[in-house]
Design a protein around this motif. Structure first.
Motif, PDB file in Angstrom:
ATOM      1  N   GLU A   1      -8.827  11.727   7.649  1.00 10.76           N
ATOM      2  CA  GLU A   1      -7.731  12.731   7.429  1.00 10.76           C
ATOM      3  C   GLU A   1      -6.505  12.299   8.008  1.00 10.76           C
ATOM      4  OE1 GLU A   1      -9.589  15.953  10.022  1.00 10.76           O
ATOM      5  OE2 GLU A   1     -11.399  16.169   8.403  1.00 10.76           O
ATOM      6  N   GLU A   2      -6.305  11.127   7.311  1.00  9.25           N
ATOM      7  CA  GLU A   2      -4.710  10.255   7.650  1.00  9.25           C
ATOM      8  C   GLU A   2      -4.039  10.120   6.449  1.00  9.25           C
ATOM      9  OE1 GLU A   2      -6.333   7.064   9.695  1.00  9.25           O
ATOM     10  OE2 GLU A   2      -6.773   7.934  11.328  1.00  9.25           O
ATOM     11  N   THR A   3      -4.443  11.041   5.120  1.00 10.50           N
ATOM     12  CA  THR A   3      -3.734  10.755   4.143  1.00 10.50           C
ATOM     13  C   THR A   3      -2.748  11.702   3.739  1.00 10.50           C
ATOM     14  OG1 THR A   3      -5.728  11.791   3.141  1.00 10.50           O
ATOM     15  CG2 THR A   3      -5.282   9.396   2.431  1.00 10.50           C
ATOM     16  N   SER A   4      -1.909  11.495   2.822  1.00  8.82           N
ATOM     17  CA  SER A   4      -0.672  12.330   2.475  1.00  8.82           C
ATOM     18  C   SER A   4      -1.149  13.120   1.453  1.00  8.82           C
ATOM     19  CB  SER A   4       0.623  11.717   1.983  1.00  8.82           C
ATOM     20  OG  SER A   4       0.239  10.915   0.955  1.00  8.82           O
ATOM     21  N   ILE A   5      -0.463  14.424   0.934  1.00  7.12           N
ATOM     22  CA  ILE A   5      -1.037  15.031  -0.098  1.00  7.12           C
ATOM     23  C   ILE A   5      -1.273  14.307  -1.168  1.00  7.12           C
ATOM     24  CG2 ILE A   5      -0.432  17.348  -1.434  1.00  7.12           C
ATOM     25  CD1 ILE A   5      -1.469  18.369   1.007  1.00  7.12           C
ATOM     26  N   THR A   6      -0.109  13.601  -1.406  1.00 10.88           N
ATOM     27  CA  THR A   6      -0.315  12.674  -2.675  1.00 10.88           C
ATOM     28  C   THR A   6      -1.528  11.873  -2.898  1.00 10.88           C
ATOM     29  OG1 THR A   6       1.997  12.631  -2.472  1.00 10.88           O
ATOM     30  CG2 THR A   6       1.186  11.313  -4.335  1.00 10.88           C
ATOM     31  N   GLU A   7      -1.914  11.309  -1.655  1.00 13.23           N
ATOM     32  CA  GLU A   7      -2.941  10.432  -1.479  1.00 13.23           C
ATOM     33  C   GLU A   7      -4.203  11.164  -1.553  1.00 13.23           C
ATOM     34  OE1 GLU A   7      -1.854   6.862   1.265  1.00 13.23           O
ATOM     35  OE2 GLU A   7      -1.862   8.722   2.543  1.00 13.23           O
ATOM     36  N   ASP A   8      -4.497  12.453  -0.983  1.00 19.73           N
ATOM     37  CA  ASP A   8      -5.325  13.337  -1.130  1.00 19.73           C
ATOM     38  C   ASP A   8      -5.617  13.486  -2.680  1.00 19.73           C
ATOM     39  OD1 ASP A   8      -4.989  13.621   1.335  1.00 19.73           O
ATOM     40  OD2 ASP A   8      -4.472  15.677   1.352  1.00 19.73           O
TER      41      ASP A   8
ATOM     42  N   GLY B   1      -5.104  11.767  -5.064  1.00 18.86           N
ATOM     43  CA  GLY B   1      -5.553  10.279  -5.894  1.00 18.86           C
ATOM     44  C   GLY B   1      -7.068  10.749  -5.558  1.00 18.86           C
ATOM     45  N   VAL B   2      -7.544  10.644  -4.434  1.00 21.55           N
ATOM     46  CA  VAL B   2      -8.788  10.947  -4.186  1.00 21.55           C
ATOM     47  C   VAL B   2      -9.647  12.158  -4.892  1.00 21.55           C
ATOM     48  CG1 VAL B   2     -10.732  11.229  -2.319  1.00 21.55           C
ATOM     49  CG2 VAL B   2      -8.986   9.827  -1.885  1.00 21.55           C
ATOM     50  N   ILE B   3      -9.167  13.350  -4.900  1.00 20.53           N
ATOM     51  CA  ILE B   3      -9.516  14.517  -5.375  1.00 20.53           C
ATOM     52  C   ILE B   3     -10.033  14.253  -6.972  1.00 20.53           C
ATOM     53  CG2 ILE B   3      -9.321  17.073  -5.664  1.00 20.53           C
ATOM     54  CD1 ILE B   3      -8.043  16.857  -3.014  1.00 20.53           C
ATOM     55  N   PHE B   4      -8.791  13.586  -7.348  1.00 17.37           N
ATOM     56  CA  PHE B   4      -8.961  13.481  -9.016  1.00 17.37           C
ATOM     57  C   PHE B   4      -9.839  12.501  -9.536  1.00 17.37           C
ATOM     58  CE2 PHE B   4      -4.257  15.276  -9.166  1.00 17.37           C
ATOM     59  CZ  PHE B   4      -4.873  16.662  -9.489  1.00 17.37           C
ATOM     60  N   LYS B   5     -10.377  11.707  -8.487  1.00 14.09           N
ATOM     61  CA  LYS B   5     -11.520  10.884  -9.155  1.00 14.09           C
ATOM     62  C   LYS B   5     -12.841  11.640  -9.320  1.00 14.09           C
ATOM     63  CE  LYS B   5     -10.147   7.063  -6.098  1.00 14.09           C
ATOM     64  NZ  LYS B   5      -9.507   6.180  -6.863  1.00 14.09           N
ATOM     65  N   CYS B   6     -13.099  12.827  -8.428  1.00 16.02           N
ATOM     66  CA  CYS B   6     -13.932  13.540  -8.486  1.00 16.02           C
ATOM     67  C   CYS B   6     -14.457  14.529  -9.707  1.00 16.02           C
ATOM     68  CB  CYS B   6     -14.207  14.361  -7.298  1.00 16.02           C
ATOM     69  SG  CYS B   6     -13.830  13.389  -6.008  1.00 16.02           S
TER      70      CYS B   6
ATOM     71  N   LYS C   1     -12.474   0.659  -4.869  1.00 18.76           N
ATOM     72  CA  LYS C   1     -11.357   0.638  -3.637  1.00 18.76           C
ATOM     73  C   LYS C   1     -11.968   1.533  -2.630  1.00 18.76           C
ATOM     74  CE  LYS C   1      -7.443  -1.046  -6.157  1.00 18.76           C
ATOM     75  NZ  LYS C   1      -7.956  -2.159  -6.599  1.00 18.76           N
ATOM     76  N   ALA C   2     -12.420   1.218  -1.404  1.00 19.05           N
ATOM     77  CA  ALA C   2     -12.865   1.859  -0.354  1.00 19.05           C
ATOM     78  C   ALA C   2     -11.804   2.358   0.618  1.00 19.05           C
ATOM     79  CB  ALA C   2     -14.167   1.321   0.373  1.00 19.05           C
ATOM     80  N   ALA C   3     -10.773   1.658   0.588  1.00 19.89           N
ATOM     81  CA  ALA C   3      -9.753   1.761   1.744  1.00 19.89           C
ATOM     82  C   ALA C   3      -9.135   3.300   1.682  1.00 19.89           C
ATOM     83  CB  ALA C   3      -8.787   0.736   1.761  1.00 19.89           C
ATOM     84  N   PRO C   4      -8.763   3.687   0.240  1.00 20.60           N
ATOM     85  CA  PRO C   4      -8.049   5.044   0.238  1.00 20.60           C
ATOM     86  C   PRO C   4      -8.976   6.111   0.635  1.00 20.60           C
ATOM     87  CG  PRO C   4      -7.642   3.765  -1.736  1.00 20.60           C
ATOM     88  CD  PRO C   4      -8.545   2.960  -1.023  1.00 20.60           C
ATOM     89  N   ILE C   5     -10.218   5.936   0.223  1.00 18.25           N
ATOM     90  CA  ILE C   5     -11.312   6.934   0.421  1.00 18.25           C
ATOM     91  C   ILE C   5     -11.641   6.977   2.027  1.00 18.25           C
ATOM     92  CG2 ILE C   5     -13.565   7.550   0.128  1.00 18.25           C
ATOM     93  CD1 ILE C   5     -13.042   6.293  -2.634  1.00 18.25           C
ATOM     94  N   PHE C   6     -11.610   5.827   2.913  1.00 14.41           N
ATOM     95  CA  PHE C   6     -11.771   5.813   4.171  1.00 14.41           C
ATOM     96  C   PHE C   6     -10.724   6.641   4.818  1.00 14.41           C
ATOM     97  CE2 PHE C   6     -14.316   1.545   4.154  1.00 14.41           C
ATOM     98  CZ  PHE C   6     -15.484   2.340   3.883  1.00 14.41           C
ATOM     99  N   LYS C   7      -9.520   6.536   4.298  1.00 15.34           N
ATOM    100  CA  LYS C   7      -8.256   6.914   4.869  1.00 15.34           C
ATOM    101  C   LYS C   7      -8.446   8.449   4.720  1.00 15.34           C
ATOM    102  CE  LYS C   7      -3.241   6.357   4.760  1.00 15.34           C
ATOM    103  NZ  LYS C   7      -2.066   5.960   4.128  1.00 15.34           N
ATOM    104  N   PHE C   8      -8.828   8.611   3.587  1.00 19.33           N
ATOM    105  CA  PHE C   8      -8.960  10.415   3.442  1.00 19.33           C
ATOM    106  C   PHE C   8      -9.872  11.004   4.246  1.00 19.33           C
ATOM    107  CE2 PHE C   8     -11.220  13.608   0.743  1.00 19.33           C
ATOM    108  CZ  PHE C   8     -10.154  14.298   0.321  1.00 19.33           C
ATOM    109  N   LEU C   9     -11.085  10.232   4.293  1.00 16.77           N
ATOM    110  CA  LEU C   9     -12.156  10.976   5.493  1.00 16.77           C
ATOM    111  C   LEU C   9     -11.639  10.837   6.627  1.00 16.77           C
ATOM    112  CD1 LEU C   9     -15.213   9.504   3.379  1.00 16.77           C
ATOM    113  CD2 LEU C   9     -14.614  11.917   3.425  1.00 16.77           C
TER     114      LEU C   9
END
Ligand SMILES: Cc1cc2nc3c(=O)[nH]c(=O)nc-3n(C[C@H](O)[C@H](O)[C@H](O)COP(=O)(O)OP(=O)(O)OC[C@H]3O[C@@H](n4cnc5c(N)ncnc54)[C@H](O)[C@@H]3O)c2cc1C
Length: 365
Positions: A335-342, A344-349, A325-333
């Motif tokens: 810099e348009e995500t909320s802290i909760t969405e951040d 979501g991406v950070i915990f994948k790493c 799922k690339a869309a949440p990562i694109f949004k994160f990169l």
């Protein structure tokens, strides 16, 4: 982008604007790609767009779900022509092909010296990148996104025109973060780029050998190189904006508009240029233009890791894109995500790497 947006805004018709560049900007000196939802200012010059891509780790290939994002490609030559054709309609905007070798803000105005001329202006937008600024400090690591890309025509049909290869980490890493990036136009035509996120550039022959090996592995027996592009884009959280003065604003890579963790700049430049026009409506002191955010810190942590453990890039990016799922990562990169969405991406790493980087940085910040 900045001068284009100034021109079309109509807000600066009473100003005299001079655009200085050492180069006439007539050649196709680069290819820009960026993901985007909906429409954007540059739609009419988008050369190609894709609605999916492949991400490959050493273990597997994943088709990325872009959701409503598209991956757009713009040829440099088309961009320059588009901008210059607009500028020609504005008698208050002039272009001069000259090399700038110095500029200084006196506090009242800015003096700009070129080889043959001296100019005085109220405001200067500088896009001449000075690598010495980031190189002369050790607080923030400085990596490069460096690459050579060949636009090739192959004898065999080996590319899928509908699927660019966003990052292919299945190639030998040799202790670095190395991947292939492929922008396909047909089954037999594509731009193939050998890319690294690392500190030091390689001898040219090494990038070229890697592209050749990649083409061979795809089953290509012969090919023609139509064009070549190369670059090294700084990846650093160094605060370039600290060099802004009341009357000089550093823009583009020179202003820190390059996304530190990826090297992508086009979309940030688009965003910041638009913000700049709004800023200029009411404000005049360029030292207040830049606003630092928490994404700056996330980028810093990733660069801290890659600076010390450059071979970890493949596992970090593979973990990020694992679900496809690339869309949440694109949004994160973007810099348009909320802290909760951040989160979501950070915990994948890989958590231990980031935790270690966080602990070290908190001590040194
Ligand atoms: C080959 C390549 C491909 C890239 N692909 C992408 C991509 O796909 N997506 C993305 O987001 N980013 C990409 N980038 C990164 C980034 O978007 C570009 O580097 C972008 O052009 C940066 O914009 P800029 O205005 O900072 O610098 P530039 O576009 O390089 O503009 C700086 C200008 O200053 C001029 N100049 C320099 N020194 C002087 C001087 N002394 N006097 C007068 N003029 C001078 C140069 O001629 C140039 O026109 C790429 C970069 C390169 C090199």
């Amino acid at each position: 982008m900045t001068v284009y947006r100034m021109a079309i805004s109509g807000l600066f018709n009473d100003k005299s604007i001079l655009l200085l560049d050492i180069d006439a900007k007539k050649t196709n000196d680069r290819t820009w790609c960026f993901w985007h939802q909906d429409s954007c200012t540059w739609d009419s010059i988008v050369f190609k767009k894709w609605n999916t891509a492949v991400f490959a780790s050493a273990a597997k290939r994943t088709d990325l779900d872009f959701s409503d994002y598209r991956y757009n490609m713009i040829r440099g030559a088309d961009f320059y022509e588009f901008v210059f054709s607009e500028l020609k309609k504005h008698p208050n905007i002039e272009f001069a092909q000259q090399r700038v070798f110095d500029f200084i803000d006196s506090g009242f105005n800015v003096l700009v010296k070129t080889e043959n001329e001296s100019y005085t202006c109220n405001k200067l937008f500088n896009s001449i990148y000075n690598p010495a600024l980031a190189a002369s400090q050790i607080k923030y690591p400085v990596l490069q996104q460096h690459f050579i890309g060949w636009h090739v025509k192959t004898t065999e049909a080996v590319f899928d025109a509908k699927k660019p290869v966003f990052m292919d980490f299945s190639i030998p890493q040799r202790g670095n973060t190395r991947f292939m990036y492929v922008l396909p136009f047909s089954e037999t035509e594509a731009i193939v780029e050998y890319t690294l996120f690392s500190e030091k550039l390689l001898p040219e022959a090494e990038y070229e050998q890697a592209i050749e090996d990649y083409l061979n592995n795809l089953g290509v027996s012969s090919y023609e190189i139509i064009a070549e592009e190369k670059g090294n884009i700084p990846m650093t959280s160094y605060p370039f904006w600290k060099h802004n003065t009341k009357n000089i604003l550093n823009i583009g890579t020179a202003g820190g508009w390059t996304k530190a963790s990826t090297g992508y700049t086009f979309k940030n430049a688009d965003k910041y240029s638009a913000q700049l026009i709004s800023f200029l409506k009411t404000q005049d002191d360029f030292t207040t233009f830049h606003k630092k955010n928490h994404f700056w810190f996330y980028d810093l942590l990733l660069l801290d890791i890659l600076a010390k453990k450059n071979h970890k890039g493949s596992s970090i990016f593979s973990a990020m894109f694992k679900s496809g799922k690339a869309a949440p990562i694109f949004k994160f990169l973007d810099e348009e995500t909320s802290i909760t969405e951040d989160l979501g991406v950070i915990f994948k790493c890989p958590k231990s790497l980031f935790l270690e980087a966080l602990l070290k940085r908190n001590v040194n910040l």
